[in-house]
Design a protein around this motif. Structure first.
Motif, PDB file in Angstrom:
ATOM      1  N   ASN A  52     -86.141  -0.556  45.303  1.00  0.00           N
ATOM      2  CA  ASN A  52     -85.093  -0.245  46.283  1.00  0.00           C
ATOM      3  C   ASN A  52     -84.053  -1.328  46.477  1.00  0.00           C
ATOM      4  OD1 ASN A  52     -85.830   2.421  46.920  1.00  0.00           O
ATOM      5  ND2 ASN A  52     -87.460   1.656  48.257  1.00  0.00           N
ATOM      6  N   GLU A  53     -83.884  -2.151  45.457  1.00  0.00           N
ATOM      7  CA  GLU A  53     -82.781  -3.120  45.545  1.00  0.00           C
ATOM      8  C   GLU A  53     -82.284  -3.471  44.148  1.00  0.00           C
ATOM      9  OE1 GLU A  53     -84.474  -6.329  47.773  1.00  0.00           O
ATOM     10  OE2 GLU A  53     -85.302  -7.291  45.994  1.00  0.00           O
ATOM     11  N   ILE A  54     -81.070  -4.008  44.082  1.00  0.00           N
ATOM     12  CA  ILE A  54     -80.502  -4.416  42.802  1.00  0.00           C
ATOM     13  C   ILE A  54     -81.280  -5.620  42.281  1.00  0.00           C
ATOM     14  CG2 ILE A  54     -78.474  -5.453  41.717  1.00  0.00           C
ATOM     15  CD1 ILE A  54     -76.736  -3.764  43.580  1.00  0.00           C
ATOM     16  N   SER A  55     -81.745  -5.529  41.018  1.00  0.00           N
ATOM     17  CA  SER A  55     -82.440  -6.666  40.424  1.00  0.00           C
ATOM     18  C   SER A  55     -81.525  -7.470  39.517  1.00  0.00           C
ATOM     19  CB  SER A  55     -83.685  -6.205  39.661  1.00  0.00           C
ATOM     20  OG  SER A  55     -83.342  -5.270  38.670  1.00  0.00           O
ATOM     21  N   GLU A  56     -80.534  -6.826  38.921  1.00  0.00           N
ATOM     22  CA  GLU A  56     -79.572  -7.554  38.108  1.00  0.00           C
ATOM     23  C   GLU A  56     -78.300  -6.731  38.010  1.00  0.00           C
ATOM     24  OE1 GLU A  56     -81.099  -8.760  34.300  1.00  0.00           O
ATOM     25  OE2 GLU A  56     -79.180  -9.621  33.648  1.00  0.00           O
TER      26      GLU A  56
END
Lengths: 111, 110
Positions: A52-56
């Motif tokens: 649930n979040e941007i990793s790259e």
């Protein structure tokens, strides 16, 4: 066989307008992605999304872009104020141990 | 970052001919995938092949990870094989993103 579903298949928008591209990735996959392919060029990484979040994110993915997974199934890419150079095929993909599965793409045309 | 180079950039064949497409990558990778992009723009997964050889009908692929290359073989080509073939390397560490080559555009003539 499970599929990654993208809608719409083709979208035409006026420069400066906001667009939302939608994807339903394979539910038990963990990583979700957006890639872009400008006509006649190679496929380029935009952003990856995990837990649930941007990793790259790539250099292309500037403040005009955002991603969301609002309800646990849909995965969206929003472009706030489209430019002519945003015209491209946008692919959603998800990843599991056997590799990537890509959606059939949304062809975005900015006029 | 990792570089992925494909050759040849263009290939024209007569139906029934065999071909070999090559993919070189500049660094160690977690995995290597081959895709076929059809005339409608869809990316069709052909092989997920970190090492060794796999076969699927008239297509086969070999990856030699220690020498950083992969080959895609197409035998008895058909007009429906036309399109662009991409290889893509799955990078180590981070978010497991794919780095694509520029592709080989294959045209099979009847």
């Amino acid at each position: 066989e499970p599929e990654v579903t993208q809608t719409p298949s083709h979208q035409v928008t006026q420069m400066g307008q906001e667009v939302i591209l939608r994807c339903v990735p394979i539910s038990n996959h963990l990583y979700f992605y957006w890639y872009r392919q400008i006509l006649g060029q190679k496929v380029e990484f935009l952003v990856s999304f995990y837990n649930n979040e941007i990793s790259e994110k790539s250099e292309i993915f500037d403040d005009q872009f955002s991603v969301e997974r609002p309800d646990g199934s849909n995965f969206t890419l929003k472009i706030r104020s489209t430019k002519l150079e945003d015209s491209a095929m946008y692919f959603c993909a998800s990843l599991e141990i056997y590799g990537y599965t890509f959606g059939s793409g949304t062809r975005l045309t900015v006029v | 970052g990792i570089q992925v180079e494909q050759s040849p950039p263009d290939l024209i064949l007569q139906e029934g001919a065999n071909s070999t497409l090559r993919c070189n990558f500049s660094d160690s990778v977690n995995n290597l995938q081959w895709f076929h992009q059809n005339p409608w723009g869809q990316l069709i997964n052909l092989f997920y092949i970190p090492s060794g050889t796999k076969q699927n009908g008239r297509l086969s692929a070999t990856t030699v990870a220690t020498e950083r290359y992969s080959l895609l073989y197409i035998s008895s080509s058909q007009t429906t094989d036309s399109g662009v073939y991409f290889c893509a390397a799955l990078t180590q560490g981070g978010s497991e993103k794919l780095v694509f080559g520029k592709g080989t555009k294959l045209t099979v003539n009847p």
